[in-house]
Design a protein around this motif. Structure first.
Motif, short mmCIF file in Angstrom:
data_model
loop_
_atom_site.label_atom_id
_atom_site.label_comp_id
_atom_site.label_asym_id
_atom_site.label_seq_id
_atom_site.Cartn_x
_atom_site.Cartn_y
_atom_site.Cartn_z
N GLN A 78 0.85 -1.19 0.00
CA GLN A 78 0.00 0.00 0.00
C GLN A 78 0.88 1.25 0.00
OE1 GLN A 78 -3.64 0.21 2.43
NE2 GLN A 78 -2.90 2.20 3.23
N ILE A 79 0.42 2.23 -0.78
CA ILE A 79 1.17 3.49 -0.82
C ILE A 79 0.30 4.68 -0.42
CG2 ILE A 79 2.79 2.71 -2.59
CD1 ILE A 79 1.09 4.20 -4.65
N TYR A 80 -1.07 4.51 -0.45
CA TYR A 80 -1.91 5.65 -0.13
C TYR A 80 -3.27 5.15 0.38
CZ TYR A 80 -3.17 10.59 -0.45
OH TYR A 80 -3.50 11.88 -0.15
N TYR A 81 -3.80 5.91 1.38
CA TYR A 81 -5.12 5.60 1.94
C TYR A 81 -5.95 6.88 1.85
CZ TYR A 81 -8.86 4.67 5.23
OH TYR A 81 -10.10 4.53 5.81
N LEU A 82 -7.28 6.67 1.51
CA LEU A 82 -8.14 7.83 1.31
C LEU A 82 -9.57 7.48 1.72
CD1 LEU A 82 -8.61 10.68 0.05
CD2 LEU A 82 -9.00 9.51 -2.14
N GLU A 83 -10.16 8.35 2.52
CA GLU A 83 -11.60 8.29 2.82
C GLU A 83 -12.08 9.72 2.94
OE1 GLU A 83 -12.18 7.87 7.47
OE2 GLU A 83 -11.23 6.05 6.63
N SER A 84 -13.36 9.84 3.27
CA SER A 84 -13.95 11.18 3.22
C SER A 84 -13.37 12.10 4.27
CB SER A 84 -15.48 11.08 3.41
OG SER A 84 -15.78 10.48 4.67
N THR A 85 -12.92 11.55 5.38
CA THR A 85 -12.44 12.40 6.47
C THR A 85 -10.94 12.31 6.68
OG1 THR A 85 -12.86 10.64 8.06
CG2 THR A 85 -14.66 12.22 7.68
N MET A 86 -10.28 11.46 5.90
CA MET A 86 -8.85 11.28 6.17
C MET A 86 -8.15 10.72 4.93
SD MET A 86 -7.08 9.02 9.19
CE MET A 86 -7.84 7.53 8.60
N LYS A 87 -6.88 11.13 4.76
CA LYS A 87 -6.04 10.56 3.70
C LYS A 87 -4.58 10.70 4.13
CE LYS A 87 -5.84 14.80 0.90
NZ LYS A 87 -6.03 15.37 -0.43
N TYR A 88 -3.76 9.78 3.64
CA TYR A 88 -2.33 9.84 3.98
C TYR A 88 -1.57 8.91 3.03
CZ TYR A 88 -3.30 5.39 6.35
OH TYR A 88 -3.70 4.10 6.64
N ALA A 89 -0.25 9.22 2.89
CA ALA A 89 0.66 8.39 2.09
C ALA A 89 1.44 7.51 3.05
CB ALA A 89 1.61 9.26 1.27
N ASP A 90 1.53 6.25 2.69
CA ASP A 90 2.27 5.31 3.53
C ASP A 90 3.76 5.66 3.50
OD1 ASP A 90 0.40 2.82 4.36
OD2 ASP A 90 -0.25 3.68 2.43
N ARG A 91 4.38 5.52 4.65
CA ARG A 91 5.80 5.80 4.77
C ARG A 91 6.63 4.60 4.31
NH1 ARG A 91 6.27 11.09 4.83
NH2 ARG A 91 4.75 12.04 6.25
N GLY A 92 7.86 4.94 3.87
CA GLY A 92 8.81 3.89 3.54
C GLY A 92 8.69 3.32 2.15
N THR A 93 7.96 4.02 1.26
CA THR A 93 7.88 3.54 -0.13
C THR A 93 8.55 4.55 -1.06
OG1 THR A 93 5.79 4.64 -0.69
CG2 THR A 93 5.63 2.51 0.45
N GLN A 94 8.75 4.14 -2.30
CA GLN A 94 9.39 5.03 -3.26
C GLN A 94 8.50 6.18 -3.69
OE1 GLN A 94 9.61 1.63 -5.96
NE2 GLN A 94 8.68 2.92 -7.57
N PHE A 95 7.20 6.10 -3.31
CA PHE A 95 6.25 7.13 -3.71
C PHE A 95 5.90 8.07 -2.57
CE2 PHE A 95 5.42 3.33 -6.28
CZ PHE A 95 5.53 3.84 -7.57
N THR A 96 6.43 7.86 -1.40
CA THR A 96 5.96 8.55 -0.20
C THR A 96 5.86 10.06 -0.40
OG1 THR A 96 6.86 6.82 1.22
CG2 THR A 96 6.43 8.96 2.23
N ASP A 97 6.89 10.67 -0.94
CA ASP A 97 6.92 12.13 -1.05
C ASP A 97 6.42 12.64 -2.39
OD1 ASP A 97 8.06 12.30 1.50
OD2 ASP A 97 10.08 11.98 0.67
#
Length: 643
Positions: free
Chosen positions: A72-91
């Motif tokens: 997993q690299i990203y999580y998204l819902e109506s009230t929250m979203k974030y990029a998973d740490r420690g992947t090549q896509f994080t930033d």
């Protein structure tokens, strides 16, 4: 009974739950692949349908590693979203959601971003997912081509290297295709070989190098070779081409050509001839040689030069091309003809023609081409043709004749011959314009006597009293003799020029009148010149005298006034006397001697015609005195003023 009711209730609940799940099902759709340029932004769309609102959905973005692991690299819902740490896509990753679409944005796309992405959408009861692959592109640099610098022989057994093409830093891997004259080349056993090498740079980009080898033929000498590079870009492919190159093909000659490079046109003796030879082959292993008959001639590469050609250089010239690898010889030839014109032969070479008879002479020159003959005398053309005929010869006929033979069609080709003609006859003296002359005594006169005749006349100078004079000079000419004698004039004299030869005589008379000036004859004589100015008035008389001593020579005339120098001298003296008179009058005026300055004196003229101004000139060597008035007129002796 109770068991039956419980069972009915359970079945009813199951049916209810099943009906509700079907109504709440989630549908997910994604493109098979998403394309993006290296370093740019990639947008991955996840399209969905759901009976539940967006607020009831949770979206998970995953990518599949090269080892097959789902991460997993990203999580998204109506009230929250974030990029998973420690992947090549994080930033570099961000997600958004809107009704029916969830978007994952990746900035600054890398080569390693080319992986499979998963969009997982979960509702309250179940989850669905879609998959897509990100494809990354980068256009390569402009391709280069390098041809072989050395020549290629058609005799090579194996295919020879033609050149290499290279394209760098492309992604995905570019493709290279070789072309010859706009026709693609494909590998063919023992004929065409194409070797491909691929390099993965540290950046992950591909560099491709292709080498072409082939067996060449003579026909390939003018062929053009180049490479075509194709590479992928978002939405399609593109193509670019390299520059064209040629190759040097070595092949043996099948024919040899020989020709005259210079001079152009017909060749004459004395020319420098340049022959050139060339085979229709191209090989460094061959050399050229020249032969004339059986003689091998020295040459420089493909050029033979014949200096100062003669007719002996005419003939067939052979050029031989020898292959040093196979020792095969091929020859070509050309025929050379050197035109010639022999020296002119004049018959007779020298001749004597009796006066009144005809002169005939011929002029011939052996030549390989047609000639034109003309006769000249004293620079003027007098006849055309090889035969010269002069009728009724006179002394004017004598002299030097020149025969000129030319070749009209070859510039500069000519020869000359000379004929010396003497006309036999008695002497004939050419009378000068003036045989009577007047000369001053003691002068020397040169007399010239030009005599025509052959044999050359004998010239004798004599005077009326029989005296023989010695010649000063004697010159023999084509026409006869020119004699000169110098005569010193002491009195009237008659001189005879007598010309004699075996056929007769002729004579010419010169009459010289001697004239004498009464002047001082020596440079040491004492000469006295007295200039007297007399002014007469009632009160006084003034006399001014000027005496000069030694002079280099006398210039004052007594009896004869024909000399221009004497006249000029008299004029100068008169002007001087006028100046002196003016000065005297002005002096007397200032002293009050004239014009009433003293109240008593008056200036009068005793004689109104000549002003009584007299110049008296005397010389110790003359018997006569000359009196000149102010105007230069002679005065009689009785008009002199008493001194």
């Amino acid at each position: 009974m109770a068991v039956r009711d419980a069972a009915s209730l359970l079945v009813g609940l199951l049916v209810l739950f099943h009906a509700w799940g079907v109504w709440a099902d989630v549908e997910v759709n994604m493109e098979d692949r998403v394309e993006a340029y290296l370093g740019e932004e990639a947008r991955i769309n996840c399209m969905f349908t759901s009976a539940e609102g967006v607020g009831a959905l949770r979206i998970h973005w995953f990518f599949v590693t090269r080892s097959g692991e789902k991460k997993q690299i990203y999580y998204l819902e109506s009230t929250m979203k974030y990029a998973d740490r420690g992947t090549q896509f994080t930033d570099r990753v961000n997600g958004t959601i809107s009704p029916g679409t969830a978007v994952l944005t990746i900035s600054d796309v890398h080569i390693e971003d080319e992986v499979e992405f998963i969009c997982h959408i979960k509702s309250l009861t179940e989850g669905r997912e879609g998959r897509t692959k990100l494809t990354v592109f980068d256009a390569p640099a402009f391709p280069s081509i390098e041809g072989i610098q050395t020549g290629i022989s058609v005799n090579e057994v194996n295919p020879s290297k033609i050149g290499t093409c290279e394209v760098k830093n492309g992604f995905p891997k570019p493709n290279i295709t070789w072309y010859r004259n706009n026709t693609p080349l494909r590998p063919a056993q023992d004929e065409v070989e194409i070797t491909l090498s691929v390099t993965v740079e540290s950046s992950g980009l591909f560099s491709v190098r292709s080498e072409l080898r082939m067996k060449v033929t003579k026909e390939d000498k003018d062929d053009q070779f180049y490479c075509e590079v194709t590479y992928f870009v978002p939405g399609g492919t593109r193509m670019t081409e390299t520059n064209r190159i040629n190759i040097t093909v070595y092949y043996p000659s099948t024919a040899v050509s020989v020709w005259v490079e210079s001079p152009k046109g017909k060749i004459k003796e004395g020319d420098s001839i340049m022959l050139q030879c060339r085979g229709n082959g191209n090989t460094p292993s061959s050399f050229l040689s020249f032969k004339h008959g059986e003689e091998e001639l020295p040459s420089e590469q493909d050029t033979l030069v014949l200096h100062n050609a003669t007719r002996l250089d005419s003939g067939v010239y052979l050029c031989i091309s020898t292959d040093t690898d196979t020792f095969e010889e091929i020859a070509g030839n050309t025929t050379l003809f050197v035109h010639y014109l022999d020296p002119a032969v004049v018959i007779p070479e020298d001749t004597i023609v009796p006066q009144g008879q005809d002169l005939k002479a011929t002029c011939n020159a052996l030549s390989s081409v047609d000639t034109h003959t003309a006769w000249f005398k004293d620079g003027e053309e007098i006849s055309k043709g090889n035969t010269l005929i002069v009728k009724d010869a006179t002394f004017d006929t004598a002299g030097t004749y020149e025969c000129v033979v030319t070749v009209p069609e070859i510039e500069g080709m000519e020869t000359r011959g000379t004929l010396y003609v003497n006309v036999q006859g008695q002497p004939e003296i050419i009378k000068p314009d003036n045989t009577e002359m007047v000369q001053q005594v003691e002068t020397t006169v040169s007399l010239h006597c030009k005599v025509r005749g052959f044999p050359a006349p004998r010239v004798e100078w004599t005077t009326a009293d029989g005296k023989v004079l010695d010649e000063t000079s004697r010159e023999v000419t084509d026409e006869g003799v020119q004699s000169t004698v110098d005569v010193k004039v002491t009195s009237d004299i008659t001189v005879f020029c007598n010309a004699t030869n075996d056929f007769g005589t002729d004579a010419l008379t010169f009459d010289i009148k001697a004239t004498t000036h009464t002047t001082a004859a020596t440079t040491t004589a004492e000469t006295t010149t007295t200039i007297t100015t007399t002014t007469t008035s009632p009160a006084s008389t003034t006399t001014i005298s000027s005496t000069t001593g030694k002079t280099s020579q006398s210039a004052l005339p007594t009896k004869h006034q024909s000399s221009g120098g004497v006249i000029i001298a008299v004029i100068i003296i008169c002007i001087l006397l006028l100046a002196i008179l003016g000065s005297v009058l002005y002096f007397l005026y200032k002293k009050g001697k004239i014009c009433g300055r003293s109240g008593k004196q008056d200036l009068t003229k005793e004689k109104s015609n000549k002003d009584n101004i007299v110049v008296e000139m005397k010389s110790d060597n003359t018997e006569e005195a000359v009196l000149l008035g102010v105007n230069g007129e002679k005065q009689p002796p009785n008009d002199q003023v008493d001194r």
